[in-house]
Design an enzyme around this catalytic site. Sequence first.
Site, PDB file in Angstrom:
ATOM      1  N   ASP A  60       0.837  -1.027   0.057  1.00  0.00           N
ATOM      2  CA  ASP A  60      -0.156   0.172   0.022  1.00  0.00           C
ATOM      3  C   ASP A  60       0.875   1.320   0.006  1.00  0.00           C
ATOM      4  OD1 ASP A  60      -2.069  -1.408  -0.071  1.00  0.00           O
ATOM      5  OD2 ASP A  60      -3.230  -0.704   1.575  1.00  0.00           O
ATOM      6  N   ASN A 103      -4.928  -2.202  -4.048  1.00  0.00           N
ATOM      7  CA  ASN A 103      -6.110  -2.219  -3.350  1.00  0.00           C
ATOM      8  C   ASN A 103      -5.776  -1.202  -2.151  1.00  0.00           C
ATOM      9  OD1 ASN A 103      -8.536  -3.189  -2.756  1.00  0.00           O
ATOM     10  ND2 ASN A 103      -7.983  -5.002  -2.047  1.00  0.00           N
ATOM     11  N   ASP A 337     -10.692  -2.243  12.322  1.00  0.00           N
ATOM     12  CA  ASP A 337      -9.845  -3.236  11.659  1.00  0.00           C
ATOM     13  C   ASP A 337      -9.203  -4.286  12.758  1.00  0.00           C
ATOM     14  OD1 ASP A 337      -9.916  -1.927   9.421  1.00  0.00           O
ATOM     15  OD2 ASP A 337      -8.095  -0.883   9.389  1.00  0.00           O
ATOM     16  N   GLU A 365     -11.263  -4.626   2.330  1.00  0.00           N
ATOM     17  CA  GLU A 365     -10.519  -5.289   1.296  1.00  0.00           C
ATOM     18  C   GLU A 365     -11.275  -6.821   0.738  1.00  0.00           C
ATOM     19  OE1 GLU A 365      -9.301  -4.031   3.697  1.00  0.00           O
ATOM     20  OE2 GLU A 365      -7.185  -3.322   3.265  1.00  0.00           O
ATOM     21  N   HIS A 409      -5.027  -9.353   3.885  1.00  0.00           N
ATOM     22  CA  HIS A 409      -4.078  -9.122   4.712  1.00  0.00           C
ATOM     23  C   HIS A 409      -4.511  -9.631   6.060  1.00  0.00           C
ATOM     24  CE1 HIS A 409      -4.413  -4.738   5.826  1.00  0.00           C
ATOM     25  NE2 HIS A 409      -5.417  -5.139   5.237  1.00  0.00           N
ATOM     26  N   ARG A 410      -5.507  -8.909   6.799  1.00  0.00           N
ATOM     27  CA  ARG A 410      -6.196  -9.076   8.079  1.00  0.00           C
ATOM     28  C   ARG A 410      -6.655 -10.565   8.279  1.00  0.00           C
ATOM     29  NH1 ARG A 410      -4.573  -4.995  10.188  1.00  0.00           N
ATOM     30  NH2 ARG A 410      -4.642  -2.998   9.321  1.00  0.00           N
ATOM     31  N   LYS A 442       0.398  -6.413   2.208  1.00  0.00           N
ATOM     32  CA  LYS A 442      -0.507  -5.161   2.115  1.00  0.00           C
ATOM     33  C   LYS A 442       0.044  -4.085   3.069  1.00  0.00           C
ATOM     34  CE  LYS A 442      -5.171  -3.596   1.105  1.00  0.00           C
ATOM     35  NZ  LYS A 442      -4.967  -2.236   1.538  1.00  0.00           N
TER      36      LYS A 442
END
Length: 682
Positions: A60, A103, A337, A365, A409-410, A442
């Site tokens: 990112d 993204n 998040d 995402e 990613h999370r 990311k």
Amino acid sequence: MESHRAETAPRQPFLDLPPLNGVAGTVRLPGSKSISNRVLLLAGLCAGTTAVHDLLDSDDTRVMLDALAALGCDIERLGPSSVRVQGLDGRLRVQEARLFLGNAGTAMRPLAAALAVLATLQGGRFELAGVARMHERPIGDLVDALRPLGCNIACPGNEGYPPLRLSGSAGGALALDAPVRVRGDVSSQFLTALLMALPLAAAERAVVIEVEGELISRPYVEITLNLLARFGIDVRREGWQRFTIPAGSAYRSPGAIHVEGDASSASYFIAAGAIAATAAPLRIEGVGADSIQGDIHFIEAARAMGAEVLTGPNWLEVQRGAWPLRAIDLDANHIPDAAMTLAVMGLYADGRTRLHNIASWRVKETDRISAMATELRKFGAMVDEGEDWLSIEPPSHWHAAAIHTYDDHRMAMCASLAAFNGLAGATPPVPVRVLDPGCVAKTFPTYFDALLGVATASQQQVPVITVDGPTASGKGTLSSELAAALGYHHLDSGALYRATALAVLEAGADAGNEAAVAALAARLPIRFELQRVLLEGIDVSDRLREERVGLLASQISALPAVRAALVELQLGFRRAPGLVADGRDMGTVIFPGAALKVFLTASAAQRAERRHKQLISKGISANLDSLRADLEARDARDMQRSAAPLRPAQDARLLDNSALSIEASVEQVLAWWEDVQPFATR
Ligand SMILES: Nc1ncnc2c1ncn2[C@@H]1O[C@H](COP(=O)(O)OP(=O)(O)OP(=O)(O)O)[C@@H](O)[C@H]1O
Ligand SMILES: Nc1ccn([C@H]2C[C@H](O)[C@@H](COP(=O)(O)O)O2)c(=O)n1
């Protein structure tokens, strides 16, 4: 001791985490994504140069840096995590650009607003696009806020979604008499984008922004306001509905700025500490009580679930408190998040954990509510979901699961926390397969290394693949390819015998004196780093392959005391997530319980030819016949010695690769490996 860890390939198909049973030590967090990308854009827009330190290096931030460079900002790398940005001083240096923003919502939204404003005032044509998922993430509320100001914005794909085309003619003006109105109840990034873009139009007049609806994710807006102030813009705020950028505002560089560690990334380690730090706290460095990030409030939720957390200005220490964790019912709107991490902590709780007011998860995402529900169910959890809520009841029986990560990613980082299932009583503890683990790039490219750097696993739970076979059969090549494909460590045990032989030669020791050679082996100052072998810090990789070294290695490897001296060193390579070990006795002596054993052979003629080619390609002249005679003699010695002779383990699978390419051999072994895996593919 460093192990010979294969670099994580950019898009490795999966990473299997063995059951983990503890965490200890210190982890250093990468820079915050939210702060990094805001700082980069502000540095790009302001007057003067800004040195940005502790910047996150990730997908990112890379797209943001590329975009700024394409817009004419001079960007100089000062170090691995520092850049110097020469700002545009609010003046467009290029009038046309096509920007690819992957993204990265933190790049797409503010860049869209800033370029829409600049193109309207100064003229220009800009196209902003991303990956397919970015084109599904709504941006209509921002477009709807900017169009009434006179910004010309087209959505050539779907109205209200990227890609965007922004255009304007020089000398244009923005209609700023009335307040700029933006919805705040879908994403706070639209307000952030306007707050960062409109100072560019506030030299002569104040600009007022009014939020429609209840503003969500306010902590992120606080980060924006905090950073704007660092760049000379003091926004006046009335509640969370009205923001005024004073007349005469102009961006000024602070000269240098440090990015604090990522509080959302800290959540995985806070959770790991709460679940698995039983002996001593896990120390997390980079964020703490002084953090300006809203996700630092994750600490309060973790405490409510039982974590014991100590805070310093920029560090945290976390250990297990209540166990099992306490189930909670939480409005998680303020930590959207990090709240995903709470969902996984719910797997370790004493009842049903309920997270609500999390509608924004659906436009991230991926649709994170649906993704989280689907994936946690695979472990055996009972999960229910609603439009803006999720509830999780821990598994009564854990399943080994292959977790889809949806290029999010999370999802990948959250999934890793399920590997502590043995602590929740899973019998037997189960491994976790994380699909597409590279998606962590990311925000946290080194996440799995960081986790495995502090996590412990019982050695018996760490999977081992052994590859034994005669000289030049391709063991090393096959093993290092397997290790790279699986993200495992690689032990080239032959290198240990070769290194001992080199140490004997360098010390001028008597190679026939078994005790003396064993003593050298026992204190071998060897390290493996990035495919190189270091002896006393010196790279000896090429010298180890010299003929005289190979010959002596073969002789001393027949000495039982030498073999015994190297056992502990070899066992030490068995570390999570797994090991591929090659040599002569990996499957028979060193790792007799290995999950998969391969005995690799090829005809003597083929092996001699391969070795011949290998030497010629390195510019070393060699004779095919004497090479073949030499390798046959070495094989005979390796097979006939009494200590750990070369032979297939009883349960080894035989692979003759005389007529197989390297790729075909790797594919075959990976297929065998799948056979012995417990993962259900759904
Ligand atoms: N399946 C294969 N087909 C063709 N060439 C191969 C194959 N596997 C390996 N090779 C080549 O053979 C050579 C020897 O391979 P490698 O060094 O991996 O063997 P090794 O068994 O580890 O040898 P040593 O026992 O000496 O360490 C290399 O040049 C490698 O590229
Ligand atoms: N596990 C092992 C590994 C190697 N050896 C011996 C046999 C070889 O002659 C020598 C060098 O190994 P190579 O690098 O050629 O694989 O070391 C052994 O006995 N046991």
